[in-house]
Design an enzyme around this catalytic site. Structure first.
Site, PDB file in Angstrom:
ATOM      1  N   ASP A 534      49.470  78.193  45.063  1.00  0.00           N
ATOM      2  CA  ASP A 534      50.257  79.706  45.304  1.00  0.00           C
ATOM      3  C   ASP A 534      50.356  80.702  44.147  1.00  0.00           C
ATOM      4  O   ASP A 534      49.355  81.020  43.707  1.00  0.00           O
ATOM      5  CB  ASP A 534      52.096  78.623  46.054  1.00  0.00           C
ATOM      6  CG  ASP A 534      52.205  78.796  43.787  1.00  0.00           C
ATOM      7  OD1 ASP A 534      51.976  79.960  43.549  1.00  0.00           O
ATOM      8  OD2 ASP A 534      52.619  77.871  43.490  1.00  0.00           O
ATOM      9  N   GLU A 614      19.926  62.050  37.960  1.00  0.00           N
ATOM     10  CA  GLU A 614      20.550  62.424  37.939  1.00  0.00           C
ATOM     11  C   GLU A 614      20.753  63.745  36.761  1.00  0.00           C
ATOM     12  O   GLU A 614      21.521  64.620  37.429  1.00  0.00           O
ATOM     13  CB  GLU A 614      21.773  61.325  37.773  1.00  0.00           C
ATOM     14  CG  GLU A 614      22.192  60.500  39.077  1.00  0.00           C
ATOM     15  CD  GLU A 614      22.726  59.236  38.753  1.00  0.00           C
ATOM     16  OE1 GLU A 614      23.952  59.454  39.863  1.00  0.00           O
ATOM     17  OE2 GLU A 614      23.266  58.947  37.522  1.00  0.00           O
TER      18      GLU A 614
END
Ligand code: GLA
Length: 729
Positions: A534, A614
């Site tokens: 928030d 990877e």
């Protein structure tokens, strides 16, 4: 632009770049909400019509005007128990037990230079920020409310809050004190709210508003919550990402909140937002006042993407601390999904070594380094390094990590206490628990009474000792349970309704103190992922861990939902291992990278376990991220999905519209499926852009109107990322 006041008419006009917000103190002294929408240069009160609707009573002084009723007039800050039967902004119990609140206009004051609401986070602004304070009073009980409006004109944002003062001679108890009330007298509207759960936060849902009904979006969990974000959007039923009227209401608060949206008998829609009144009360002795959190309001006539852009810009510029506003965020590796509680210094060093090798820039040591914590049953509150487990001190560990060329970050959960901790054994009364009742526990932990100065001092001393002893550049500040039994041993019986808000004020004040003393330590907010995502937390924490769900396909929804109110630069998003630890899903590393790049990029895996191929991909992901990080952090963000589709797409456009980054992730691949197709947004129609992967040149107008298609998708969750650069004029 600015604030215009026509005293003779009692008219107050607040103008931003494209919007007008208008109020009028009428002949009775009632402050009517007249208009919020596009700028019109008009006194919009011509729209307000009155008629005797029956069973809508009249204020005493207007008893000969049966058409004049508080129940049908649009209100700027509704009272209660005095004839407006819609949602009230404020409820109070007067000293004699009566419960009416009936406001009348009492004056105004022009303000210059933004000030933060006392003890709460607030938009920053500067000495030039224009503001208006309107005073309403209830002469019968002495209650006075100061409604404050700040203009952030270039963002089309207005910031509202209220301060309620008891100017009477007897005590008054507030039962509800909302930040705002806004009435829209005409038209059917939809509301978009952001619901969720742990590991699936901020999922947008759009719904109509039932006539005669009231929708409540809320949290009573002591936190803004995974379940309901303190942000709602009101929009016309035909509003889309690209067009239509919409309004945002975002509460800058991290505790209990309520957003009410109701539609009355006449088809008028009311929005009321603020601290949740449930289990809330606040005693105001004569002379005392209560300050509500601020709310950030914005309005767009051009659809939801522009509304989001207003929020993104204002949060980046006016909520995030200036210290971090323009700062580069290090690409981090977090130990949580890499090793959970199972580590020692050597293992961490190994992690650091392989992370540094791949170009990562910071190691964050997550939960498990303190007290005797090897699982989640103990030690919260005992913020002392477990040297036995680590095999060295925090200072030494930090030095060893730094010697690998990485920064060092640390996990903390300051507002919590484990019953099995030295802190609890010494101070059981520091936990919020009801007398004579076994407390609800969650993850084996209780919540500290942050309203108490001695609790905050203890935490401040502990945390500052750690930060002074070891070189730590970052803190992950967690909060891992909902509150219950919110009873403070330090408050008298008749003030227990204040405990939850005092908790929030206490947390904010500790964050304020720590960020002032250690301005160079960046705090990432977290609450079991995104349970406290928030604007209140963003004032102290420039980024927040978006969700404990690191599955890239699930993250598409979570990050998209979050993007309605919050900018990408605030969303903590990491590439995690595959199969994913939460869902077991396998997703290509390339796709995981593209999704994590739509936020503050990092990794949540053990790099030593990556294959050679990877490792190569990770290196190029990090290099790509550095190439685009300014665009991602500072560009304008657009959601591109149109209607139901089998992919999610979004793009960033640089402020000067010279660069754009388009990302598309397929969520469903079909045999002989349609071509993936998107229409870009936010480009300069006149400019010619070069598509970097193919070298093709296309005008902004073609890309935005004609769109662009790609070959059919194949495989599991494939993704596309394409950069466009404007050709030199
Ligand atoms: C929360 C956080 C996780 C991790 C754990 C540690 O769930 O969201 O990222 O830090 O706590 O206990």
């Amino acid at each position: 632009m600015g604030i215009r006041i026509e005293e003779r008419k009692g008219l107050f006009s607040l103008e931003t770049a494209h919007t007008l917000y208008q109020m009028k103190a009428d002949e009775t002294g009632v402050l009517q909400h007249i208009w919020y929408g596009p700028r019109t240069d008009t006194d919009m009160s011509y729209r307000i019509r009155t008629v005797n609707r029956g069973f809508c009573g009249n204020p005493y002084e207007m008893q000969d005007r049966p058409d004049y009723s508080l129940d049908t007039l649009p209100q700027e800050y509704s009272g209660s128990g005095a004839g407006d039967y819609r949602s009230s902004a404020l409820e109070a119990e007067n000293h004699d037990g009566s419960m009416s609140v009936d406001w009348r206009y009492a004056g105004y004051r022009l303000l210059k230079g933004k000030v933060k609401p006392e003890r709460l986070p607030g938009l920053r602004g500067n000495e030039e920020t224009d503001g208006l304070e309107i005073t309403l009073e209830d002469k019968a009980n002495g209650l006075t409310v100061y409604l404050t409006y700040w203009l952030f004109d270039r963002y089309d944002v207005i910031v509202r809050s209220a301060r309620i003062e008891n100017r009477g001679s007897k005590g008054i108890i507030l039962r509800k004190a909302a930040t705002l009330c806004v009435d829209f007298p005409y038209g059917q509207q939809d509301v978009i709210h952001f619901h969720g759960r742990h590991a699936m936060e901020r999922i947008p849902e759009r719904t109509g508003i039932p006539t005669g009904g009231r929708l409540a979006f809320e949290s009573c969990r002591g936190m803004s919550s995974h379940q309901s974000n303190p942000f709602i959007i009101l929009c016309d039923p035909n509003t889309t990402e690209r067009s239509g009227m919409c309004y945002g209401f975002m509460l800058m608060y991290s505790g209990n909140h309520l957003e009410e949206v109701s539609r009355d008998q006449t088809g008028s829609t009311r929005v009321v937002c603020g601290i949740h009144p449930e289990k809330f009360s606040w005693k105001l002795e004569p002379g005392d006042s209560f300050q509500t959190p601020e709310a950030i309001l914005s309005c767009s006539m051009e659809g939801l993407n522009i509304l989001s852009r207003n929020y993104h810009r204002v949060i980046r510029d006016e909520v995030i601390s200036p210290r971090w506003r323009k700062a580069r965020k290090p690409v981090l590796v977090n130990s949580w999904e890499a090793c959970y509680f199972d580590f020692n210094a050597d293992k961490l060093l190994e992690l650091a070594r392989s992370a540094a090798d791949l170009g990562m820039e910071m190691l964050v040591l997550d939960d498990g380094w303190f007290g005797c914590r090897n699982d989640d049953t103990t030690s919260l509150g005992d913020w002392f390094c477990n040297e036995g487990k680590l095999g060295c001190s925090l200072k030494e560990l930090a030095e060893r990590i730094h010697s690998q060329g990485l920064k060092f970050g640390l996990w903390l959960e300051p507002e919590m206490i484990s019953p099995d901790s030295d802190l609890y054994r010494a101070h059981p009364d520091w936990a919020l628990t009801d007398p004579g009742r076994k407390p609800m526990v969650s993850r084996h932990q209780l919540v500290l009474d942050m309203g108490r100065q001695e609790v905050r001092d203890y935490l401040y001393d502990n945390i500052s000792t750690i930060l002074k002893e070891a070189r730590i550049e970052y803190i992950k500040w967690d909060f891992n349970r909902s509150m219950a039994n919110v009873y403070s041993r330090a408050l008298p019986e008749d003030r227990q309704g204040e405990a939850a808000h005092r908790f929030m004020l206490g947390t904010y004040s500790l964050l304020e103190r720590l960020t002032n003393t250690f301005p160079d330590v960046m705090i990432e907010g977290c609450s079991g992922g995104g349970g406290r995502f928030d604007a209140g937390m963003l004032y102290y924490c420039p980024q927040i861990w978006c969700s404990d769900n690191t599955d890239a396909v699930e993250r598409l929804e979570i990050q998209k939902g979050t993007s309605y109110g919050y900018p990408a630069c605030t969303m903590g998003s990491h590439v995690s291992a595959s199969p994913n630890h939460q869902t077991g899903r396998t997703i290509p590393l390339e796709t995981r990278g593209i999704v994590a790049q739509a936020g503050t990029f990092g990794y949540e895996l053990d790099p030593a376990k990556l294959t050679e191929a990877e490792r190569k991909t990770v290196k190029s992901q990090i290099a790509d991220f550095h190439r685009y990080e300014e665009l991602i952090a500072w560009g304008d963000y657009y959601r591109l999905d149109e209607s139901e589709s089998d992919f999610t797409s979004w793009m960033f456009v640089s402020p000067d519209r010279s660069k754009a980054l388009l990302s598309i992730v397929a969520t469903h691949v079909r045999a002989n499926g349609p071509f993936p197709f998107v229409r870009l947004q936010g480009l300069d129609p006149e400019k010619t852009y070069r598509r970097e992967d193919t070298g093709e040149h296309m005008t902004g107008a073609a890309l935005m109107h004609g769109g662009i298609s790609f070959p059919q998708f194949t495989g599991d969750y494939p993704a596309i990322q394409v950069c466009f650069s404007a050709a030199a004029d």
